[in-house]
Design a protein around this motif. Structure first.
Motif, PDB file in Angstrom:
ATOM      1  N   ARG A 360       0.836  -1.204   0.000  1.00  0.00           N
ATOM      2  CA  ARG A 360       0.000   0.000   0.000  1.00  0.00           C
ATOM      3  C   ARG A 360       0.871   1.255   0.000  1.00  0.00           C
ATOM      4  NH1 ARG A 360      -3.455   2.420   4.975  1.00  0.00           N
ATOM      5  NH2 ARG A 360      -1.340   3.083   5.459  1.00  0.00           N
ATOM      6  N   ARG A 361       1.913   1.261   0.829  1.00  0.00           N
ATOM      7  CA  ARG A 361       2.810   2.417   0.902  1.00  0.00           C
ATOM      8  C   ARG A 361       3.424   2.721  -0.464  1.00  0.00           C
ATOM      9  NH1 ARG A 361       8.344   3.582   1.853  1.00  0.00           N
ATOM     10  NH2 ARG A 361       8.869   1.387   1.572  1.00  0.00           N
ATOM     11  N   LEU A 362       3.941   1.704  -1.124  1.00  0.00           N
ATOM     12  CA  LEU A 362       4.593   1.914  -2.414  1.00  0.00           C
ATOM     13  C   LEU A 362       3.580   2.191  -3.522  1.00  0.00           C
ATOM     14  CD1 LEU A 362       7.373  -0.775  -2.014  1.00  0.00           C
ATOM     15  CD2 LEU A 362       7.694   1.700  -2.118  1.00  0.00           C
ATOM     16  N   THR A 363       2.366   1.667  -3.381  1.00  0.00           N
ATOM     17  CA  THR A 363       1.304   2.007  -4.325  1.00  0.00           C
ATOM     18  C   THR A 363       1.028   3.507  -4.294  1.00  0.00           C
ATOM     19  OG1 THR A 363       0.224  -0.149  -4.063  1.00  0.00           O
ATOM     20  CG2 THR A 363      -1.123   1.631  -4.938  1.00  0.00           C
ATOM     21  N   LEU A 364       0.942   4.061  -3.093  1.00  0.00           N
ATOM     22  CA  LEU A 364       0.628   5.485  -2.955  1.00  0.00           C
ATOM     23  C   LEU A 364       1.758   6.353  -3.493  1.00  0.00           C
ATOM     24  CD1 LEU A 364      -1.050   5.421   0.576  1.00  0.00           C
ATOM     25  CD2 LEU A 364      -2.161   5.501  -1.662  1.00  0.00           C
ATOM     26  N   TYR A 365       2.996   5.964  -3.228  1.00  0.00           N
ATOM     27  CA  TYR A 365       4.123   6.701  -3.803  1.00  0.00           C
ATOM     28  C   TYR A 365       4.077   6.634  -5.333  1.00  0.00           C
ATOM     29  CZ  TYR A 365       6.969   7.688   0.386  1.00  0.00           C
ATOM     30  OH  TYR A 365       7.465   8.187   1.562  1.00  0.00           O
ATOM     31  N   ALA A 366       3.875   5.427  -5.869  1.00  0.00           N
ATOM     32  CA  ALA A 366       3.860   5.257  -7.326  1.00  0.00           C
ATOM     33  C   ALA A 366       2.740   6.065  -7.962  1.00  0.00           C
ATOM     34  CB  ALA A 366       3.716   3.775  -7.675  1.00  0.00           C
ATOM     35  N   ALA A 367       1.575   6.095  -7.319  1.00  0.00           N
ATOM     36  CA  ALA A 367       0.451   6.864  -7.853  1.00  0.00           C
ATOM     37  C   ALA A 367       0.742   8.362  -7.801  1.00  0.00           C
ATOM     38  CB  ALA A 367      -0.818   6.542  -7.064  1.00  0.00           C
ATOM     39  N   TYR A 390      15.531  10.670  -8.280  1.00  0.00           N
ATOM     40  CA  TYR A 390      16.166  11.772  -7.550  1.00  0.00           C
ATOM     41  C   TYR A 390      15.364  12.119  -6.297  1.00  0.00           C
ATOM     42  CZ  TYR A 390      18.196  16.394  -6.646  1.00  0.00           C
ATOM     43  OH  TYR A 390      18.808  17.471  -6.058  1.00  0.00           O
ATOM     44  N   ILE A 391      14.052  12.177  -6.412  1.00  0.00           N
ATOM     45  CA  ILE A 391      13.209  12.537  -5.268  1.00  0.00           C
ATOM     46  C   ILE A 391      13.412  11.557  -4.117  1.00  0.00           C
ATOM     47  CG2 ILE A 391      10.816  12.690  -4.466  1.00  0.00           C
ATOM     48  CD1 ILE A 391      10.103  13.821  -7.231  1.00  0.00           C
ATOM     49  N   PHE A 392      13.413  10.264  -4.425  1.00  0.00           N
ATOM     50  CA  PHE A 392      13.576   9.267  -3.370  1.00  0.00           C
ATOM     51  C   PHE A 392      14.984   9.293  -2.778  1.00  0.00           C
ATOM     52  CE2 PHE A 392       9.750   7.136  -5.054  1.00  0.00           C
ATOM     53  CZ  PHE A 392       9.133   6.801  -3.865  1.00  0.00           C
ATOM     54  N   ARG A 393      15.991   9.356  -3.650  1.00  0.00           N
ATOM     55  CA  ARG A 393      17.373   9.219  -3.181  1.00  0.00           C
ATOM     56  C   ARG A 393      17.935  10.502  -2.578  1.00  0.00           C
ATOM     57  NH1 ARG A 393      20.253   4.692  -4.934  1.00  0.00           N
ATOM     58  NH2 ARG A 393      19.103   3.309  -6.329  1.00  0.00           N
ATOM     59  N   GLU A 394      17.592  11.652  -3.153  1.00  0.00           N
ATOM     60  CA  GLU A 394      18.195  12.904  -2.713  1.00  0.00           C
ATOM     61  C   GLU A 394      17.249  13.753  -1.869  1.00  0.00           C
ATOM     62  OE1 GLU A 394      21.323  13.292  -3.154  1.00  0.00           O
ATOM     63  OE2 GLU A 394      21.525  11.549  -4.468  1.00  0.00           O
ATOM     64  N   SER A 395      15.988  13.865  -2.288  1.00  0.00           N
ATOM     65  CA  SER A 395      15.055  14.737  -1.570  1.00  0.00           C
ATOM     66  C   SER A 395      14.557  14.108  -0.279  1.00  0.00           C
ATOM     67  CB  SER A 395      13.857  15.079  -2.460  1.00  0.00           C
ATOM     68  OG  SER A 395      14.289  15.680  -3.655  1.00  0.00           O
ATOM     69  N   LEU A 396      14.322  12.793  -0.308  1.00  0.00           N
ATOM     70  CA  LEU A 396      13.769  12.098   0.854  1.00  0.00           C
ATOM     71  C   LEU A 396      14.770  11.169   1.524  1.00  0.00           C
ATOM     72  CD1 LEU A 396      10.257  11.148  -0.617  1.00  0.00           C
ATOM     73  CD2 LEU A 396      10.882  13.197   0.681  1.00  0.00           C
ATOM     74  N   LYS A 397      15.865  10.866   0.833  1.00  0.00           N
ATOM     75  CA  LYS A 397      16.900   9.973   1.368  1.00  0.00           C
ATOM     76  C   LYS A 397      16.298   8.649   1.847  1.00  0.00           C
ATOM     77  CE  LYS A 397      20.498  12.730   0.949  1.00  0.00           C
ATOM     78  NZ  LYS A 397      21.640  12.421   0.075  1.00  0.00           N
ATOM     79  N   ARG A 398      15.450   8.079   1.022  1.00  0.00           N
ATOM     80  CA  ARG A 398      14.844   6.794   1.352  1.00  0.00           C
ATOM     81  C   ARG A 398      15.764   5.658   0.920  1.00  0.00           C
ATOM     82  NH1 ARG A 398      12.073   6.776   5.284  1.00  0.00           N
ATOM     83  NH2 ARG A 398      13.617   8.394   5.635  1.00  0.00           N
ATOM     84  N   LYS A 399      15.454   4.475   1.396  1.00  0.00           N
ATOM     85  CA  LYS A 399      16.259   3.307   1.046  1.00  0.00           C
ATOM     86  C   LYS A 399      16.212   3.064  -0.455  1.00  0.00           C
ATOM     87  CE  LYS A 399      12.295   0.453   2.413  1.00  0.00           C
ATOM     88  NZ  LYS A 399      11.798  -0.542   3.369  1.00  0.00           N
ATOM     89  N   ALA A 400      17.291   2.513  -0.989  1.00  0.00           N
ATOM     90  CA  ALA A 400      17.450   2.376  -2.442  1.00  0.00           C
ATOM     91  C   ALA A 400      16.345   1.544  -3.077  1.00  0.00           C
ATOM     92  CB  ALA A 400      18.810   1.763  -2.755  1.00  0.00           C
TER      93      ALA A 400
END
Length: 560
Positions: A360-367, A390-400
């Motif tokens: 569900r979490r990744l569905t919402l991000y993808a949407a 870029y948003i995930f890796r640099e803006s939010l620093k989330r796991k790869a």
């Protein structure tokens, strides 16, 4: 009427409203909105307006008159009070913050933070350990968490485990900040009132005094704001946010989580340029990413993202690289929220058991990032990279793994789109827009849909339903002017269920468990190859020959 995104750039929509007509003018941007679902009724990206989303009428919330302790909490607090008596310590123990708030709202909370007024947390934990040993009990998990301002740990914290519950101990404090950092420039022992006023929100500034078994509201409005459902800062909001700009994001998270109303002065302060600049400059991206993840995983992700959008900090939170292409249209963030809104409602319409929490979490991000799926930037050596990465890796620093999964879902949703007409039809329908697995030209036409669907599911594994939902957002739905949002969502749910049932009827639900009839070593041996892409190509051809056979028949053949 359907509109072609390739030819229509400006549309005027006239909607009846009572005895008058409302005219809405909006622009469609092919590079951003192509294939995206336009929001019901207006067919344009829709999120609640600034006033409707942030200034909804206040409602009364049920708040308890006192704290009702669980049996475990009583035992914990009894041990702590016994420690005070044993050593004759003239110290008050106060549970601070979220635990008090949640207990007053009748919610369970297992995060107990205790503030001490006359000693450090490490000193008191040593006393507790000594007392426990004196009565034949052993202290568990005693440790010290060093201060780490980048992770919002400004003070050394002592921790121990009592009756299988972790307890943190810190001293009451007063803080001062420099202009360009959220790290306090000076800290000292503070009074309970000073500690309460330095906190982010009034609803988080309440104390439960263990010594007196009473709730303390030093800001004089924490309880009233809980009852009225208001998000307010103890001190003037602009000064509070400039001291620690992360409080803007936390205010949004708590406002969405409890469905509370953001205070008018708080909104104005959060949206001012000075605070936005401080948020961009002073806060570590890891901390912002953690807060956003809590919102997306929470109970009101759409409301939280709408707050972020309405307070004009969307592109500060989800910052983009300096250059990218194609250009992003004005209002793209609204389209992001619209896609999030539709996916959130569709998930609930399908039933919560359809997806795991992580799916569900990744569905919402993808949407939410669907409008950006075709936007790229160039890294070193001119390599083209999606801005979502870029948003995930640099803006939010989330796991790869998060950007990898979301980008895979975006790519897979396009593949699903080409298969949906075939999977929903009872007749043979030619696959349109199919530009993948083109090397499988030897597959009979009658088996091609099954084979292509099988390969797609083998690629997605347990996330195939997530990719299907994302493709449903992109798939055009026949609508008319009389249909409301609910009926359109129902059509998307029905389409999802139809495709899902077709996949199950084809026997492909667990197709990734089908084993290859040959392995890579066999291919290299027979064809005298040393590896390379041809090995995979021949393995795919072997699997393509295997997939048209239903799995049950495959099992029978193997058993026979």
């Amino acid at each position: 009427m359907r509109l072609s995104f390739k030819t229509v750039t400006n549309v005027v929509v006239v909607l009846p409203r009572g005895r008058t007509r409302s005219i809405i003018n909006f622009t469609l941007f092919p590079t951003i909105t192509s294939n995206l679902v336009l929001h019901p009724l207006l067919r344009t990206p829709k999120t609640p307006s600034f006033h409707s989303s942030l200034s909804s009428p206040m409602s009364s919330h049920k708040v308890r008159d006192n704290i009702q302790l669980s049996d475990v909490e009583k035992r914990i607090f009894d041990r702590l009070l016994a420690t005070l008596r044993f050593f004759n310590l003239q110290t008050h123990l106060r549970v601070a913050g979220g635990w008090v708030r949640d207990k007053l709202l009748g919610k369970e909370c297992y995060d107990i933070d205790i503030a001490l007024d006359k000693m450090m947390g490490t000193e008191f934990v040593d006393k507790v350990r000594e007392y426990l040993l004196s009565i034949g009990e052993e202290a568990q998990g005693v440790c010290v968490i060093e201060s780490n301002p980048d992770q919002s740990k400004h003070l050394e914290t002592a921790r121990m485990r009592l009756f299988d519950m972790w307890i943190d101990f810190v001293n009451l404090r007063s803080e001062e900040y420099t202009d360009n950092s959220r790290i306090p420039s000076m800290q000292r022992f503070g009074t309970p009132e000073e500690d309460a006023y330095r906190r982010d929100l009034t609803i988080n500034s309440l104390f439960y005094n263990i010594n007196t078994d009473s709730v303390e509201d030093f800001t004089k409005r924490g309880i009233s704001d809980l009852k009225s459902g208001k998000i307010v800062t103890p001190l003037p909001p602009k000064a509070t946010f400039l001291d620690d700009p992360l409080r803007v994001v936390r205010a949004i998270r708590f406002g969405a989580r409890f469905e509370f109303t953001l205070d008018e002065d708080l909104k104005q302060a959060a949206a001012c340029d000075e605070v936005k600049d401080a948020l961009a400059a002073k806060i570590s991206r890891e901390r912002i990413g953690t807060e956003i993840d809590l919102m997306i995983s929470g109970n009101q992700p759409v409301k939280a993202m709408t707050y972020i959008c309405d307070l004009t900090i969307f592109w500060i939170v989800f910052s983009l690289p300096p250059t990218f292409e194609p250009a992003i249209s004005d209002g793209c963030e609204r389209l992001c929220i619209s896609q999030l809104d539709i996916s959130w409602n569709l998930i609930h319409l399908l039933g919560k058991t359809t997806f795991t929490d992580e799916q569900r979490r990744l569905t919402l991000y993808a949407a939410m990032f669907l409008p950006l799926r075709n936007t790229i930037y160039r890294e070193k050596k001119a390599k083209k990279v999606p801005v979502v990465n870029y948003i995930f890796r640099e803006s939010l620093k989330r796991k790869a793994k998060d950007p990898e999964t979301v980008l895979d879902l975006h790519r897979a949703s396009n593949k699903f789109l080409s298969l949906i007409p075939c999977l929903v039809s009872n007749e043979d329908v030619q696959i349109v827009g199919h530009d993948w697995m083109t090397e499988l030209i030897d597959v009979p036409v009658s088996s091609r849909v099954r084979v292509l669907t099988g390969f797609l599911l083998r690629e997605l594994r347990d996330f195939w339903r997530v990719a299907l939902l994302i493709s449903i957002l992109l798939h055009p739905i026949d609508v008319n002017d009389t249909e409301d949002e609910s009926s359109q969502l129902s059509k998307r749910r029905d389409l999802f269920n139809t495709v899902e049932n077709s996949v199950i009827k084809l026997g492909l639900e667990k197709v990734w468990d089908v084993k290859q009839l040959i392995n890579g070593k066999d291919v290299m041996s027979v064809l005298q190859l040393k590896g390379g892409p041809m090995v995979k190509e021949w393995l795919d051809k072997a699997m393509a020959c295997n997939l048209p056979i239903p799995q049950e028949l495959q099992r029978n053949v193997l058993i026979g």
